[in-house]
Scaffold this motif. Structure first.
Motif, PDB file in Angstrom:
ATOM      1  N   SER A  57       0.834  -1.203   0.000  1.00  0.00           N
ATOM      2  CA  SER A  57       0.000   0.000   0.000  1.00  0.00           C
ATOM      3  C   SER A  57       0.869   1.254   0.000  1.00  0.00           C
ATOM      4  N   GLY A  58       0.467   2.214  -0.820  1.00  0.00           N
ATOM      5  CA  GLY A  58       1.179   3.483  -0.918  1.00  0.00           C
ATOM      6  C   GLY A  58       2.237   3.534  -2.003  1.00  0.00           C
ATOM      7  N   SER A  77      -4.054  -0.497  -0.857  1.00  0.00           N
ATOM      8  CA  SER A  77      -4.741   0.779  -1.025  1.00  0.00           C
ATOM      9  C   SER A  77      -3.734   1.862  -1.397  1.00  0.00           C
ATOM     10  N   ASN A  78      -4.257   2.937  -1.937  1.00  0.00           N
ATOM     11  CA  ASN A  78      -3.444   4.099  -2.302  1.00  0.00           C
ATOM     12  C   ASN A  78      -2.311   3.727  -3.258  1.00  0.00           C
ATOM     13  N   THR A  80      -0.770   3.802  -7.118  1.00  0.00           N
ATOM     14  CA  THR A  80      -0.821   4.579  -8.354  1.00  0.00           C
ATOM     15  C   THR A  80      -0.077   3.810  -9.436  1.00  0.00           C
TER      16      THR A  80
END
Length: 90
Positions: A57-58, A77-78, A80
């Motif tokens: 995540s991140g 999550s998060n 890109t």
């Protein structure tokens, strides 16, 4: 809560956001990468499968080339994912 404690809480929240708010950057090139590489711009990964194994995540992923596989990022999550021109970053 006193104003001093509020200030301490705000500082802690900001510090945590700075430390945990941004993950690693991974670069993947479908023809010039190798899955034994660390995933940097100068030594990109090759497959989306390997990318899915290292991402948390991140993190951010930058992809170059054509891929005939799917990227599964379950439970993260998060994240890109962006297009990359395949050139090493300065």
């Amino acid at each position: 809560m006193t104003s001093t404690w509020r200030a301490v809480v705000v500082v802690l929240v900001v510090c945590c956001a700075c430390v945990y708010g941004r993950g690693a950057d991974y670069y993947v090139h479908s023809s010039m990468g190798m899955d034994s590489n660390p995933g940097s711009a100068s030594q990109p990964l090759r497959s989306l499968d390997r990318l899915s194994q290292v991402m948390v995540s991140g993190d951010r992923a930058f992809l170059a080339g054509e891929f005939r596989e799917r990227l599964y990022l379950v439970g993260l999550s998060n994240i890109t994912v962006s297009q990359w021109n395949g050139e090493p970053q300065a």
